[in-house]
Design a protein around this motif. Structure first.
Motif, PDB file in Angstrom:
ATOM      1  N   TYR A   1       0.684  -1.386   0.313  1.00  0.00           N
ATOM      2  CA  TYR A   1       0.045   0.413   0.159  1.00  0.00           C
ATOM      3  C   TYR A   1       0.764   1.226  -0.159  1.00  0.00           C
ATOM      4  O   TYR A   1       2.200   0.773   0.844  1.00  0.00           O
ATOM      5  CB  TYR A   1      -1.280   0.298   1.263  1.00  0.00           C
TER       6      TYR A   1
ATOM      7  N   TYR B   1      -7.882 -16.102   4.417  1.00  0.00           N
ATOM      8  CA  TYR B   1      -8.834 -14.667   4.786  1.00  0.00           C
ATOM      9  C   TYR B   1     -10.410 -16.138   6.383  1.00  0.00           C
ATOM     10  O   TYR B   1     -10.518 -15.716   6.955  1.00  0.00           O
ATOM     11  CB  TYR B   1      -9.665 -13.912   4.730  1.00  0.00           C
TER      12      TYR B   1
ATOM     13  N   TYR C   1     -11.547  -3.076   5.059  1.00  0.00           N
ATOM     14  CA  TYR C   1     -11.102  -2.046   4.378  1.00  0.00           C
ATOM     15  C   TYR C   1     -11.680  -2.051   2.348  1.00  0.00           C
ATOM     16  O   TYR C   1     -11.391  -1.626   2.144  1.00  0.00           O
ATOM     17  CB  TYR C   1      -9.678  -2.346   4.744  1.00  0.00           C
ATOM     18  N   TYR C   2     -12.055  -3.540   2.316  1.00  0.00           N
ATOM     19  CA  TYR C   2     -11.891  -2.730   0.595  1.00  0.00           C
ATOM     20  C   TYR C   2     -13.220  -2.353   0.449  1.00  0.00           C
ATOM     21  O   TYR C   2     -13.425  -1.791  -0.246  1.00  0.00           O
ATOM     22  CB  TYR C   2     -12.551  -4.679   0.930  1.00  0.00           C
TER      23      TYR C   2
HETATM   24 FE    FE Z   1      -6.661  -8.198   2.030  1.00  0.00          FE
END
Ligand code: FE
Length: 337
Positions: free
Chosen positions: A32, A162, A218-219
């Motif tokens: 990022y 995840y 966060y997506y």
């Molecule tokens: Fe991710």
């Protein structure tokens, strides 16, 4: 007088040399812009250069293992506690020299052996279509087992860590029999064969393939703030729901940083970890990718505040790693690709 000047000049050059040689080498899975900005700030403050090697977590773990003593890596950054656990299992991490920072974060978010520290936190939540799902009908992860969700759920592949950590949390909170039951019922309710990442599930909800997606927080933040108008339009149709507030809490996970066993720049590595956990840096770090800070004394970004506070699962990150294998087996047996 001339002699003194030469002496001073030598001193200065000597100092400048050692300064420019100060480095810390980071193998990172995070990619990022905010990370780069923070490394730059760290260099400005300390004079320590941050060299970054970027790749996937499994690749980086493999690389450090095979490089052994010869590795350049001082620090390893990965997302998901499951991967940090893999790095520990591969025996490539070691205990931090100064553990005075460990109490800055809650116990359950960090490694019990102080080999890695969390950097940012994310929650795995429901993202639903506001016109097709009423918030009043939403409650818990458990409710997704219900027949009313038949052909309406969107979740990515079980190959993804995840999902493995989410299921591992159910094993930790209940047991593997419950986790298997949950998996079997949820597979029945999937709107399609799992494919794509979390963002693709949200897009599929907008396209009418299903009504509710499971995604990391966060997506949705990234989509709401995307430069791509299509993505923003998709995200604006969505509601966000933090499941299991009246029971075990919403599943959370971390990205984290571990000290490599073969690190040559241990002192600088510790300095970078200390820096990244500093209050002001934590705020920027979390803000930059719509994640949550790992310290409870850091203010949230406006978007996270808007989503509201929530009760989180207080399951140890160590257990998410420990139950990873069992979770993978359960997914396989249920036919969740
Ligand atoms: Fe991710």
């Amino acid at each position: 007088m001339l002699r003194i000047s030469i002496f001073l000049l030598t001193l200065f050059v000597g100092f400048a040399c050692t300064k420019s040689e100060e480095v810390v080498n980071v193998y990172s899975h995070r990619h990022y812009d905010i990370d780069k900005e923070l490394y730059k700030q760290f260099t400005e403050e300390t004079g320590i250069q941050v060299n970054v090697v970027s790749a996937g977590a499994d690749e980086l773990i493999q690389r450090i293992s095979s490089e052994g003593e010869r590795t350049q890596a001082d620090l390893l950054i990965t997302v998901d506690a499951g991967r940090l656990y893999r790095a520990k299992q591969a025996d490539i991490l070691t205990t931090l020299p100064d553990t005075s920072i460990v109490n800055l974060v809650p116990d359950y978010l960090r490694d019990k052996d102080y080999q890695w520290m969390p950097l940012t936190k994310r929650a795995r939540v429901f993202v639903y279509h506001k016109e097709r799902v009423s918030e009043d009908d939403l409650s818990s992860y458990e409710q997704l087992m219900d027949d009313t969700w038949n052909d309406r759920l969107l979740i990515r592949s079980s190959q993804n860590v995840y999902n493995q950590s989410l299921l591992a949390s159910f094993i930790a909170l209940e047991d593997s029999a419950y986790a298997a039951e949950w998996t079997n019922e949820v597979v029945e309710n999937l709107a399609r064969e799992p494919k794509g990442g979390d963002r693709d599930q949200i897009k599929a909800v907008a396209a009418g393939v299903g009504d509710l997606a499971i995604s990391n927080t966060y997506y949705l933040g990234l989509m709401l703030n995307s430069t791509n108008e299509e993505e923003r339009k998709v995200a604006e149709q969505m509601g966000i729901f933090f499941p299991s507030q009246n029971s075990t809490g919403t599943h959370v996970n971390v990205s984290g940083i571990g000290l490599v066993k073969y690190a040559k720049n241990v002192e600088n590595a510790q300095k970078l970890i200390d820096f990244l956990l500093r209050k002001d840096v934590q705020q920027k770090f979390a803000l930059g990718n719509y994640e949550y800070p790992v310290r409870n004394d850091v203010e949230w970004s406006p978007l996270l505040k808007e989503w509201g506070t929530f009760k989180e699962q207080e399951v140890s990150m160590n257990l998410l790693g420990q139950y990873n294998r069992t979770a993978v087996t359960i997914f396989d047996q249920a036919g969740w690709r």
